[in-house]
Design an enzyme around this catalytic site. Structure first.
Site, short mmCIF file in Angstrom:
data_model
loop_
_atom_site.label_atom_id
_atom_site.label_comp_id
_atom_site.label_asym_id
_atom_site.label_seq_id
_atom_site.Cartn_x
_atom_site.Cartn_y
_atom_site.Cartn_z
N LYS A 185 39.65 139.89 24.15
CA LYS A 185 40.07 140.75 25.27
C LYS A 185 39.21 142.00 25.31
O LYS A 185 38.66 142.45 24.29
CB LYS A 185 41.55 141.11 25.17
CG LYS A 185 41.95 141.98 23.97
CD LYS A 185 41.97 143.47 24.26
CE LYS A 185 42.34 144.27 23.02
NZ LYS A 185 42.08 145.66 23.03
N PRO A 229 33.70 139.53 17.08
CA PRO A 229 33.45 140.45 15.96
C PRO A 229 34.74 141.05 15.41
O PRO A 229 35.71 141.22 16.16
CB PRO A 229 32.54 141.53 16.56
CG PRO A 229 32.41 141.25 18.01
CD PRO A 229 33.07 139.95 18.33
N ALA A 233 36.87 145.26 16.15
CA ALA A 233 35.98 145.60 17.26
C ALA A 233 36.73 146.09 18.48
O ALA A 233 36.13 146.44 19.49
CB ALA A 233 35.16 144.36 17.64
N ALA A 247 40.68 142.35 19.80
CA ALA A 247 41.88 141.59 19.46
C ALA A 247 41.58 140.23 18.83
O ALA A 247 42.27 139.24 19.10
CB ALA A 247 42.78 141.43 20.69
N GLY A 256 42.02 138.94 15.81
CA GLY A 256 43.14 138.34 15.07
C GLY A 256 44.28 137.95 15.99
O GLY A 256 44.84 136.86 15.88
N SER A 257 44.61 138.82 16.93
CA SER A 257 45.70 138.54 17.87
C SER A 257 45.38 137.32 18.73
O SER A 257 46.26 136.51 19.03
CB SER A 257 45.94 139.74 18.80
OG SER A 257 46.20 140.89 18.04
N ASP A 308 49.40 143.14 20.53
CA ASP A 308 48.46 142.53 21.49
C ASP A 308 48.66 141.03 21.64
O ASP A 308 48.03 140.41 22.50
CB ASP A 308 47.01 142.75 21.01
CG ASP A 308 46.49 144.14 21.36
OD1 ASP A 308 47.13 144.82 22.19
OD2 ASP A 308 45.44 144.53 20.82
P1 ATP Z 1 42.49 145.05 17.99
O1 ATP Z 1 41.65 144.96 19.20
O2 ATP Z 1 43.81 144.31 18.14
O3 ATP Z 1 42.62 146.44 17.43
P2 ATP Z 1 40.56 144.55 16.03
O4 ATP Z 1 39.36 143.99 16.73
O5 ATP Z 1 40.53 145.99 15.72
O6 ATP Z 1 41.81 144.18 16.88
P3 ATP Z 1 40.75 142.29 14.31
O7 ATP Z 1 39.35 141.84 14.18
O8 ATP Z 1 41.64 141.54 15.21
O9 ATP Z 1 40.79 143.85 14.68
O10 ATP Z 1 41.36 142.29 12.82
C1 ATP Z 1 42.21 143.24 12.33
C2 ATP Z 1 42.69 142.87 10.93
O11 ATP Z 1 43.39 141.62 10.98
C3 ATP Z 1 41.60 142.73 9.89
O12 ATP Z 1 41.96 143.56 8.83
C4 ATP Z 1 41.63 141.28 9.47
O13 ATP Z 1 41.44 141.12 8.08
C5 ATP Z 1 43.04 140.82 9.85
N1 ATP Z 1 43.10 139.40 10.28
C6 ATP Z 1 44.06 138.53 9.95
N2 ATP Z 1 43.86 137.34 10.52
C7 ATP Z 1 42.75 137.44 11.26
C8 ATP Z 1 42.04 136.52 12.09
N3 ATP Z 1 42.43 135.26 12.27
N4 ATP Z 1 40.93 136.97 12.71
C9 ATP Z 1 40.53 138.26 12.56
N5 ATP Z 1 41.16 139.16 11.78
C10 ATP Z 1 42.27 138.76 11.12
#
Ligand code: ATP
Length: 288
Positions: free
Chosen positions: A11, A95, A98, A101, A103-104, A137
């Protein structure tokens, strides 16, 4: 059917506004999100025992239920009273940390896959409610498309789809931890807020130029001078190559630019990729 491959789109935030800090310590947000065709691919395979195994080759992301994809499987099985287990393999392209989202998106993709495999009659609302137990998210990632998200991000309203365009996404090397960024925000000190009414009208009118200029992310106001310099550099390069607008997504540090013109987008992609290796050329995901 025992296995299913699903796509988990990343997203991007067209807007991100923080309205207030709540009694429970969370912030009330108001943001518009879109899904893009840059994403991860997940293979979800049912198991006859109750084990949940997750593999993300080439990364050090957690395996099993510490992975958000595994947590999603556990919640789905618990909520539906299923005795199944699952084996999930994730091909990562989004990435990490980043603001996209990653993980979400994986958790939401697992919920959708398990619904198809085990309970096709489950409603979107029920699936979004399961998502809410995993993270703010996740309900949006279950739904996808263009949506306004309020509350912690779980209160969703469908918005008009994105006009066709190309999107250049660029993630600089440093990370911006989400909790720290929230900690820096003093809501009453924020100077700019997105104009959601105008953005809605621009989307309805399929006016990319107008909507791109209305993108605002309040987190950009609380960056350190050093962080702001890099974010500013990426934005300036995107605009120089003809982006209609550029903004940081989520809690950053990824920046993206919207382009009407394919050639201009390719030019920006090539130039940015030479400086920032984690640069991608994408477009809005098709809406269903
Ligand atoms: P957001 O946009 O929701 O803030 P983000 O890009 O900051 O997400 P993500 O890459 O989604 O962050 O990952 C956040 C945390 O979730 C990391 O610490 C990672 O170790 C953990 N995590 C658990 N499962 C997953 C997954 N399937 N993919 C990515 N990260 C994961």
């Amino acid at each position: 059917m025992k296995e299913l491959a699903v796509f988990a789109p990343a997203k991007l935030n067209l807007t991100l506004d923080i309205l207030c800090r709540r009694e429970d310590g969370y912030h009330d947000l108001k943001m518009v999100m879109i899904s893009v065709d840059l994403g991860d691919t997940l293979m979800v395979r049912l198991r006859e025992d109750r084990k949940i195994l997750v593999r993300v080759p080439g990364t050090d992301l957690p395996e099993g239920e510490d992975n958000l994809a595994g947590r999603a499987a556990r919640i789905f099985f618990d909520e539906t009273g299923s005795a199944s287990g699952a084996e999930i393999t994730i091909e990562k392209r989004i990435p990490a940390q980043a603001g996209m989202a990653g993980g979400s998106a994986n958790a939401a993709a697992v919920l959708r896959a398990l619904r198809t495999l085990l309970h096709p009659a489950l409603t979107d609302r029920k699936l979004e409610a399961m998502g809410e137990q995993i993270g703010s998210d996740v309900p949006y990632c279950v739904r996808g498309g263009t949506a306004l998200a309020e509350g912690r991000g779980e209160r969703l309203t469908d918005w008009p789809p994105m006009p066709p365009c190309r999107i250049v996404v660029c993630k600089p090397e440093f990370g911006l931890p989400t909790p720290e960024l929230f900690g820096r925000v003093r809501v009453e000190k924020l100077r700019t807020h997105p104009d959601h009414e105008a953005l809605h009208a621009a989307l309805l009118g399929k006016d990319l130029r107008a909507m791109a200029k209305l993108m605002v992310n309040v987190f950009e106001e609380v960056l350190t001078p050093q962080e702001a310099e890099t974010i500013g550099d990426i934005k300036a390069r995107l605009l120089r190559f003809g982006a209609a607008g550029a903004a940081m997504t989520g809690s950053g540090p990824t920046v993206f630019g919207l382009f009407e013109d394919e050639t201009a987008a390719r030019g920006a992609f090539d130039a940015l990729k030479a400086v920032y290796p984690q640069t991608f050329l994408t477009r809005p995901a098709p809406e269903v």
